[in-house]
Write an enzyme that holds these catalytic residues in place. Structure first.
Site, mmCIF file in Angstrom:
data_model
loop_
_atom_site.group_PDB
_atom_site.id
_atom_site.type_symbol
_atom_site.label_atom_id
_atom_site.label_comp_id
_atom_site.label_asym_id
_atom_site.label_seq_id
_atom_site.Cartn_x
_atom_site.Cartn_y
_atom_site.Cartn_z
ATOM 1 N N SER B 99 0.882 -1.155 0.000
ATOM 2 C CA SER B 99 0.000 0.000 0.000
ATOM 3 C C SER B 99 0.921 1.205 0.000
ATOM 4 O O SER B 99 1.743 1.361 0.877
ATOM 5 C CB SER B 99 -0.911 0.010 1.219
ATOM 6 O OG SER B 99 -0.163 -0.213 2.379
ATOM 7 N N CYS B 100 0.802 2.008 -1.047
ATOM 8 C CA CYS B 100 1.712 3.135 -1.182
ATOM 9 C C CYS B 100 1.394 4.188 -0.128
ATOM 10 O O CYS B 100 0.562 3.994 0.735
ATOM 11 C CB CYS B 100 1.646 3.709 -2.588
ATOM 12 S SG CYS B 100 0.004 3.808 -3.265
ATOM 13 N N ILE B 101 1.991 5.323 -0.295
ATOM 14 C CA ILE B 101 1.815 6.500 0.568
ATOM 15 C C ILE B 101 1.899 6.224 2.059
ATOM 16 O O ILE B 101 0.964 5.896 2.709
ATOM 17 C CB ILE B 101 0.542 7.288 0.230
ATOM 18 C CG1 ILE B 101 -0.642 6.353 -0.026
ATOM 19 C CG2 ILE B 101 0.809 8.132 -1.013
ATOM 20 C CD1 ILE B 101 -1.904 7.008 -0.494
#
Lengths: 415, 101
Positions: B99-101
């Site tokens: 999951s980015c960010i």
């Protein structure tokens, strides 16, 4: 004369207009910036409005106050980008030819994406706080709300300012405590993520805080619909969470203009495929993308737009000179997280390095604690409003390095 | 089950296959059995799509799977109960979705 066009006069677009105006020869280049209206919102301020900490007038200014003389502002909706012919078509039919295009059209909340979200209870018992209208309506609601089940929900994993819903949750806890009704409010944080945040060390710190404040977390909850009649959230795997008051972060999408231009990513969220290092659009060499409009795996936040701005300026200038694009964005993000009662935490990270504990060197206020709620961090958060209006938008260099630095950070379990 | 997980297969801490090239349909069935899933053709359609996208370097999300034209999100949850993207990625022999960010 050559033409550089910027779409969007929000944080990123306004900043780029100032930087490029400063850097490009006005005899050679005409700079035009387009946005649908002349209202600039200080979006980080929306968080404080529901609790009466900011008033609506604190967060609104005319866009033109921050644009340099010599840059043409066109208040008009953009219909689409015609990248094959290097032109932008406005909704009044006007076309703008460009040699270089900067897309800074941002992200917006789209409650219509979720069944039952924008229905009978919208702005009665269901509110967002990512819009001016949502945050001001919620302020009125909270003034007289007597308690019950307060649910904060993220409808998607990919949202603007991923820490904002946590900040809202902490501020709500403090707000009800100060009001003397905290014992009448159950606060539940419902998220599609597996924990409070995306990165492990920050999640651990934030989970401890949520625990201390008696806030229940429901993880892995991917919202399918809102049942208005029964006042419950229903997930795709039929889990249910009841609410009396729902504060939602609806699905975030890029501009509809991106969709009309056929330039969106394949998930249908209208973010533009962009090189995560150079910020050049994947599809056209003379198109660059900045801020929330990109699909790069970095936070959608003002600090990110600022760091990207430094890189983008260099790369646009290189492109104009016919040189290789050498400046590389590292995914740097720097966010204050309000934790309530006049304290905040600070996180600083990039593509490769998750938020770590330690100290963050800050030239004006002195070193700040990372991943730890302190009063000084809160002062930093409030000071950011002044920095935003007076330095960030006008493209001035901030006293924070563009690339993330390991200075002061503590890497491993030595803490 | 253990006999199929030959010593040459390298798994990460959470049991995801480190090298997607080592994946075979048999291995998928084995991973699936551990998650109490019996794989059907529909499951394999999803797994093959995930593997193809991973090979292209596309970051995966539940929403992207839902927009793939192979399954909608509801069906995706039915096929891979729990966290469908995490479960299906493991069975597909690709890394845990970041999951980015």
């Amino acid at each position: 004369m050559k033409s550089l066009v910027i779409l969007g006069a929000g944080t990123a677009g306004t900043m780029m207009a100032n930087k490029l105006h400063h850097a490009l020869n006005p005899v050679e280049w005409r700079i035009t910036i387009v946005d649908r209206d002349n209202v600039h919102y200080y979006q980080p301020g929306f968080l404080f409005i529901p609790f009466g900490l900011y008033q609506p007038e604190d967060v609104v200014r005319p866009r033109t106050d921050f644009l340099p003389k010599g840059v043409t502002f066109i208040p008009q909706e953009v219909d689409r980008i015609d990248g094959n012919h290097d032109q932008v078509i406005l909704s009044n039919g006007q076309t703008l030819h460009y040699e270089v295009l900067v897309v800074a059209t941002g992200a917006e909340v789209v409650p219509e994406e979720t069944e039952g979200m924008k229905a009978e209870l919208w702005y009665k018992d269901i509110f967002d706080f990512y819009t001016f209208e949502g945050s001001t309506q919620l302020a009125k609601k909270l003034q007289n709300w007597q308690g019950g089940n307060l649910v904060i929900n993220l409808a998607e994993t990919l949202i603007k300012c991923p820490v904002a819903p946590l900040e809202f949750t902490f501020l709500a806890d403090a707000f009800f405590e100060d009001k003397g009704i905290r014992d009448k409010v159950n606060i539940t944080y419902v998220t599609p993520l597996s924990g409070a945040f995306t990165k492990p060390k920050a999640t651990a710190m934030l989970s401890t805080l949520l625990d201390e404040k008696k806030i229940k977390v429901v993880p892995d909850f991917y919202l399918a619909r809102v049942d208005n009649e029964r006042k419950v959230l229903v997930s795709y795997d039929e889990q249910e969470v009841p609410f009396d008051l729902l504060v939602t972060v609806p699905v975030n999408k890029g501009s509809k203009m991106v969709e009309r231009s056929g330039l969106g990513d394949e998930d249908g969220l209208n973010f533009m495929p962009t090189d995560k290092y150079t910020l050049q659009a994947k599809k056209f060499d003379n198109v660059f993308v900045i801020g929330d409009a990109t699909n790069i795996p970095a936070s959608k936040a003002g600090s990110v737009a600022h760091f990207e701005g430094e890189i983008l300026l260099e790369n646009v200038l290189s492109y104009i000179q016919g040189e290789a694009l050498e400046a590389r964005f590292d995914g740097h993000s720097n966010c204050f997280i309000e934790t309530g009662h006049g304290k905040a935490a600070l996180i600083d990270f990039n593509y490769e390095t998750e938020p770590l504990p330690g100290k963050f060197p800050w030239p004006l206020l002195g070193p700040m604690d990372l991943l730890k709620p302190t009063r000084l961090n809160h002062v930093g958060k409030l000071a950011f409003k002044w920095v935003y209006w007076h330095m960030l938008l006008t493209g001035k260099t901030l006293p924070v390095p563009t690339h993330m630095s390991m200075s002061g950070k503590i890497k491993e379990e030595t803490v | 089950m253990e006999t199929l997980l030959t010593p040459t297969l390298e798994l990460d801490k959470e049991g995801y296959l480190k090298n997607p090239a080592q994946w075979t349909p048999e291995l998928a069935r084995d991973f699936a059995a551990k998650a109490n899933i019996v794989l059907t053709d529909k499951h394999f359609d999803v797994l093959n799509w995930l593997r193809a996208k991973h090979a292209e370097g596309v970051p995966l999300t539940i929403r992207k799977v839902g927009a793939s034209g192979i399954v909608d999100i509801k069906k995706f949850y039915e096929l891979f109960p729990g966290g469908p993207l995490k479960v299906s990625s493991k069975i597909a022999g690709i890394p845990k979705p970041a999951s980015c960010i």
